[in-house]
Write an enzyme that holds these catalytic residues in place. Structure first.
Site, short mmCIF file in Angstrom:
data_model
loop_
_atom_site.label_atom_id
_atom_site.label_comp_id
_atom_site.label_asym_id
_atom_site.label_seq_id
_atom_site.Cartn_x
_atom_site.Cartn_y
_atom_site.Cartn_z
N HIS A 55 -5.18 -5.43 -1.26
CA HIS A 55 -5.82 -5.25 0.04
C HIS A 55 -6.77 -6.42 0.29
CE1 HIS A 55 -4.00 -1.34 -0.40
NE2 HIS A 55 -4.34 -1.03 0.83
N SER B 224 0.84 -1.20 0.00
CA SER B 224 0.00 0.00 0.00
C SER B 224 0.87 1.25 0.00
CB SER B 224 -0.96 -0.04 1.19
OG SER B 224 -2.07 0.81 0.97
N GLU C 140 -2.14 -3.10 -7.77
CA GLU C 140 -3.35 -3.38 -6.97
C GLU C 140 -3.85 -2.07 -6.45
OE1 GLU C 140 -3.82 -2.99 -3.40
OE2 GLU C 140 -1.86 -2.06 -3.11
#
Lengths: 339, 339
Positions: free
Chosen positions: A310, A139, A240
């Site tokens: 995630h 992230s 992602e």
């Protein structure tokens, strides 16, 4: 490809949860279980920890599993939404580099690395990597990973965080844990995943020696044009994201495309885009539309379903390492050998 | 600065809602009301029109005000979330260029220009501008404006849309309408706005001949690194956005900063960032924090309160034109003379 994806070792007496996706090459077990205790250093480079219980639960879990767990002194620091001010987080990154740990693991992501990028001592981070510290996270951590790759060419790991993954209330996901352990014990050699009909056209793909890189799409695209964005030609780019609607995902991909980034890669591998919520106004415009349009425009393979993002089940991926990408009828395989 | 910001002409018999912020230089009224009817061509380059009533209401309003209103044949087209497929919207842009209108006005923004940018005939758009077509819009329209500036150096107008602004259910905002009319009648020479204590440190600022450019921050930052992003040195950059939380606004600004864009400007002028919602996790991190941190880091003035953005009262700004930026104790002024 005669490989099999197996989540765990078959030895019923094994106290470690090693997975062996290359059944014929389980180096760890060939030498028995004489395993040095591994140190994990947990620090907070981005957002303030919101769920301290999860951090403590994750540390307890890994301690019981045999790890030497060290929590950074500022792991629970807070200044507004951040895990401390700039100096606090820079010092935490420095301590992680000096930790001598096998894995320097983020407590969580959030947001906070972008404004630190000009202030990080990249030579010091590179030294720590050369000395054996493996940096892992995902992230917001993508920002540090890409900057380290751009500035030093060193490999970092896209993978778990302590709070979200290893400290999960239900215990760590088995595959996530196994992949984490592969990194901690330096035995991971690749990641395989099942692919569906959506990727049928790529069966037989066999790319050799491409640089694997990527991470969170929003973080990565927000670095285009900056000195912290790595120039990778002929790479395999994985992406992602979470809570980005399909039109935003397309806009970010278009930035990468028009900046010449996508066309310079050998393949694009999409992980999970969770909570990519459509609205009534989208009228059928969705993630599939975005991927199909991308495949129509690009000359390179656009694989999907990589278990990364995630989501609970995530593999660990060496950002900056050379990989082979092999696609069979039912599975895809990223192989990096020993990093 | 002996200028005054006045919203409207003082002539009680005037049937047009011209505003004259330069009280001493109201060219329109000096020559009386011998005014050629102006044509407005409305087309949909981005998202599908959701509120047809607003489009028709806006067209009716401007028709009554004396304009020759032409709605493009595809103004209500739809393909999923877009106002028609790529070909449909490209054809609409071409028809707008060929319209001979005084103002080529978007029906609305949304999302849809980014993927069209490689397909647009910029020479044709430039010809239309040289022939007198003034292109106006905001939000997603920023993509076309920046690409036109990058590819042709031509000026377009950041300003109203028909649906959101001129077709508003309560009627157009008076200042928004006045600024629109200034463009339509080619009499606008600048935009002034009241500034508060927040800008006190910039009183006395007097920049000459800087290129004005900017628009929607999300759209603009998503073009960094692409061939459609203009290279402007020594400019005045204005930015606005909607529904982006403060941490995202900061991340986008940091991309511009680290890409060298902000530092290359003479000034940054922030419009409105509406619905920049904070969450409980932000703990005091907000727009003010972002602006203050930016001012601390940058060597250039960062003005605020420009009446532009996703708000009812918006001025029209010539993207790509040379402007002077003057800041007094209580007001700031962007002056471009006749574009």
């Amino acid at each position: 490809m005669n490989t099999k994806y197996k989540a765990f070792c078959d030895d019923p007496d094994c106290t470690h949860a090693h997975h062996s996706w290359l059944a014929a090459d389980n180096a760890l077990h060939e030498g028995g279980h004489e395993i040095r205790q591994r140190r994990v250093y947990v620090y907070s480079p981005s957002g303030a920890v919101q769920d301290k219980v999860a951090i403590r639960r994750g540390a307890r879990y890994l301690t019981k599993a045999g790890y030497d767990m060290v929590l950074d002194e500022a792991v629970f620091a807070r200044q507004t939404r951040f895990a401390g001010d700039h100096a606090t987080r820079l010092a935490a990154i420095k301590r992680a580099a000096d930790s001598g740990a096998d894995v320097a693991l983020i407590s969580r992501g959030g947001y906070g690395l972008n404004h630190l990028l000009p202030l990080i001592d990249y030579a010091h981070v590179a030294q720590s990597i050369d000395a054996g510290v493996q940096w892992m996270g995902f992230s917001d951590f993508t920002a540090l990973q890409l900057a380290v790759l751009a500035k030093t060419g060193r490999v970092t790991w896209a993978g778990a965080s302590l709070g979200v993954d290893l400290g999960h209330a239900d215990g760590p996901d088995e595959i996530t844990l196994a992949c984490f352990e592969d990194v901690a014990f330096r035995v991971g050699e690749g990641a395989g995943w099942r692919i569906g009909k959506d990727n049928a056209e790529y069966a037989g793909l066999d790319l050799q020696g491409a640089t694997l890189w990527g991470g969170n799409l929003a973080v990565l695209s927000a670095m285009v044009g900056t000195p912290y964005f790595p120039q990778v030609d002929g790479g395999v780019l994985f992406l992602e994201d979470v809570a980005e609607s399909p039109y935003r995902i397309e806009r970010m991909l278009i930035q990468l495309e028009q900046a010449g980034v996508l066309g310079a890669q050998k393949a694009l591998v999409l992980g999970h885009f969770t909570h990519a919520n459509v609205t009534a106004h989208d009228r059928g415009f969705n993630l599939k539309t975005v991927v199909q349009a991308l495949r129509d425009r690009l000359q390179i393979p656009v694989l999907t379903q990589l278990p990364f993002g995630h989501i609970r089940t995530k593999v660990c991926l060496p950002v900056g390492a050379k990989v082979d990408l092999q696609v069979g009828a039912r599975e895809a395989l990223l192989v990096w050998g020993h990093v």
